[in-house]
Design an enzyme around this catalytic site. Structure first.
Site, PDB file in Angstrom:
ATOM      1  N   GLU A  67      -1.732 -28.849 -21.938  1.00 44.53           N
ATOM      2  CA  GLU A  67      -3.052 -28.646 -22.546  1.00 44.53           C
ATOM      3  C   GLU A  67      -2.959 -28.429 -24.058  1.00 44.53           C
ATOM      4  OE1 GLU A  67      -4.784 -25.444 -20.268  1.00 44.53           O
ATOM      5  OE2 GLU A  67      -4.831 -26.656 -18.438  1.00 44.53           O
ATOM      6  N   HIS A  85     -11.841 -20.906 -21.368  1.00 47.01           N
ATOM      7  CA  HIS A  85     -10.794 -21.589 -20.596  1.00 47.01           C
ATOM      8  C   HIS A  85      -9.444 -21.007 -20.986  1.00 47.01           C
ATOM      9  CE1 HIS A  85      -8.325 -24.812 -18.839  1.00 47.01           C
ATOM     10  NE2 HIS A  85      -7.571 -24.624 -19.899  1.00 47.01           N
ATOM     11  N   THR A 113     -12.699 -16.711 -12.149  1.00 44.23           N
ATOM     12  CA  THR A 113     -13.463 -17.906 -12.544  1.00 44.23           C
ATOM     13  C   THR A 113     -14.972 -17.704 -12.374  1.00 44.23           C
ATOM     14  OG1 THR A 113     -11.602 -19.280 -11.864  1.00 44.23           O
ATOM     15  CG2 THR A 113     -13.744 -20.377 -12.066  1.00 44.23           C
ATOM     16  N   ARG A 126      -4.961 -14.669 -18.575  1.00 44.44           N
ATOM     17  CA  ARG A 126      -5.720 -14.911 -17.329  1.00 44.44           C
ATOM     18  C   ARG A 126      -6.343 -13.591 -16.837  1.00 44.44           C
ATOM     19  NH1 ARG A 126      -7.345 -20.079 -15.677  1.00 44.44           N
ATOM     20  NH2 ARG A 126      -8.019 -18.901 -13.862  1.00 44.44           N
ATOM     21  N   LYS A 142     -15.631 -21.913 -24.761  1.00 46.86           N
ATOM     22  CA  LYS A 142     -16.515 -23.029 -24.437  1.00 46.86           C
ATOM     23  C   LYS A 142     -17.766 -22.982 -25.332  1.00 46.86           C
ATOM     24  CE  LYS A 142     -14.860 -23.124 -19.643  1.00 46.86           C
ATOM     25  NZ  LYS A 142     -15.241 -23.114 -18.201  1.00 46.86           N
ATOM     26  N   ASN A 151     -18.979 -19.964 -17.994  1.00 46.51           N
ATOM     27  CA  ASN A 151     -18.112 -18.787 -17.896  1.00 46.51           C
ATOM     28  C   ASN A 151     -17.253 -18.555 -19.140  1.00 46.51           C
ATOM     29  OD1 ASN A 151     -16.337 -20.830 -17.450  1.00 46.51           O
ATOM     30  ND2 ASN A 151     -15.554 -20.062 -15.498  1.00 46.51           N
ATOM     31  N   TYR A 162      -9.039 -31.224 -17.604  1.00 49.28           N
ATOM     32  CA  TYR A 162      -9.581 -30.895 -16.280  1.00 49.28           C
ATOM     33  C   TYR A 162      -9.225 -31.929 -15.210  1.00 49.28           C
ATOM     34  CZ  TYR A 162     -12.227 -27.083 -18.446  1.00 49.28           C
ATOM     35  OH  TYR A 162     -12.587 -25.929 -19.100  1.00 49.28           O
TER      36      TYR A 162
HETATM   37  P1  IDP Z   1     -10.607 -21.491 -14.451  1.00 50.42           P
HETATM   38  O1  IDP Z   1     -11.460 -21.900 -15.637  1.00 50.42           O
HETATM   39  O2  IDP Z   1     -10.747 -20.051 -14.133  1.00 50.42           O
HETATM   40  O3  IDP Z   1      -9.162 -21.932 -14.582  1.00 50.42           O
HETATM   41  P2  IDP Z   1     -10.919 -23.672 -12.556  1.00 50.42           P
HETATM   42  O4  IDP Z   1     -10.885 -23.527 -11.065  1.00 50.42           O
HETATM   43  O5  IDP Z   1      -9.735 -24.316 -13.203  1.00 50.42           O
HETATM   44  O6  IDP Z   1     -11.222 -22.243 -13.165  1.00 50.42           O
HETATM   45  O7  IDP Z   1     -12.234 -24.506 -12.903  1.00 50.42           O
HETATM   46  C1  IDP Z   1     -12.445 -25.011 -14.202  1.00 50.42           C
HETATM   47  C2  IDP Z   1     -13.882 -24.720 -14.592  1.00 50.42           C
HETATM   48  O8  IDP Z   1     -14.753 -25.454 -13.740  1.00 50.42           O
HETATM   49  C3  IDP Z   1     -14.310 -23.268 -14.436  1.00 50.42           C
HETATM   50  O9  IDP Z   1     -14.013 -22.473 -15.562  1.00 50.42           O
HETATM   51  C4  IDP Z   1     -15.796 -23.387 -14.204  1.00 50.42           C
HETATM   52  O10 IDP Z   1     -16.519 -23.495 -15.424  1.00 50.42           O
HETATM   53  C5  IDP Z   1     -15.910 -24.691 -13.456  1.00 50.42           C
HETATM   54  N1  IDP Z   1     -15.974 -24.441 -12.002  1.00 50.42           N
HETATM   55  C6  IDP Z   1     -14.973 -24.070 -11.185  1.00 50.42           C
HETATM   56  N2  IDP Z   1     -15.375 -23.908  -9.919  1.00 50.42           N
HETATM   57  C7  IDP Z   1     -16.694 -24.198  -9.930  1.00 50.42           C
HETATM   58  C8  IDP Z   1     -17.688 -24.226  -8.900  1.00 50.42           C
HETATM   59  O11 IDP Z   1     -17.455 -23.945  -7.723  1.00 50.42           O
HETATM   60  N3  IDP Z   1     -18.954 -24.575  -9.313  1.00 50.42           N
HETATM   61  C9  IDP Z   1     -19.259 -24.898 -10.595  1.00 50.42           C
HETATM   62  N4  IDP Z   1     -18.344 -24.890 -11.573  1.00 50.42           N
HETATM   63  C10 IDP Z   1     -17.079 -24.538 -11.259  1.00 50.42           C
HETATM   64 MG    MG Z   2      -8.238 -23.773 -14.489  1.00 51.28          MG
END
Ligand code: IDP
Ligand code: MG
Length: 150
Positions: free
Chosen positions: A127, A116, A92, A86, A10, A113, A50
């Site tokens: 994707e 992705h 996450t 993963r 990112k 974070n 997303y």
């Molecule tokens: P992932 O990136 O580990 O697959 P996902 O649940 O698919 O996690 O969520 C996509 C992205 O959305 C996350 O990487 C994070 O940046 C953001 N995200 C997910 N959950 C939250 C939340 O509860 N608050 C704020 N941002 C979130």
């Molecule tokens: Mg995800």
């Protein structure tokens, strides 16, 4: 089973100068980078990636952030590449990510974070198509991995 997964760093990772560090971890693990490019994702591309999160409170800020600057996108290939990556990226929420994982080592905030990665074979296929053309994905095998790792 050999799998391909989409990984992208990112904007916060690119802007913090963490590309080399993260590419290095992927290479050292023995996975193969089948495609790689630096791009600024369009809103359309980000929305497709997303899609499952549409309607959630974090969706809009997520799209905004990921389209705000450069992203390093990669197709990463190897045995069980989806689960391997993963596990390498960690949970996450960096608060729950173990030290030794990418998020556990470099992130503090769920919104920033770092990385992705696809979470299933079906999503990986989808994707990869959003960010790469077929002819941008190379088929090759690293001799060291073929001989000593796989
Ligand atoms: P992932 O990136 O580990 O697959 P996902 O649940 O698919 O996690 O969520 C996509 C992205 O959305 C996350 O990487 C994070 O940046 C953001 N995200 C997910 N959950 C939250 C939340 O509860 N608050 C704020 N941002 C979130
Ligand atoms: Mg995800």
């Amino acid at each position: 089973m050999t799998e391909r997964t989409l990984v992208f760093l990112k904007p916060e990772a690119v802007l913090r100068g963490l590309m080399g560090e993260i590419i290095s971890r992927i290479e050292r693990r023995g996975l193969t980078i089948a495609a790689m490019k630096l791009l600024q994702p369009t809103r359309k591309q980000a929305e497709k990636i997303y899609e499952v999160h549409k309607g959630k409170t974090f969706y809009e800020p997520l799209i905004e952030r990921v389209t705000s600057g450069p992203v390093l996108a990669m197709v990463v290939e190897g045995p069980n590449a989806i689960s391997i990556i993963r596990n390498m990226i960690g949970k996450t929420n960096p608060l729950e990510a173990q030290p030794g994982t990418i998020r556990g080592d470099f992130a503090l905030n769920v919104q920033k974070n770092i990385v992705h990665a696809s979470d299933s074979l079906e999503n990986a296929r989808k994707e990869i198509e959003i960010l790469f053309k077929h002819n941008e994905i190379l088929n090759y095998r690293k001799p060291t991995e073929a001989q000593y790792l796989l």
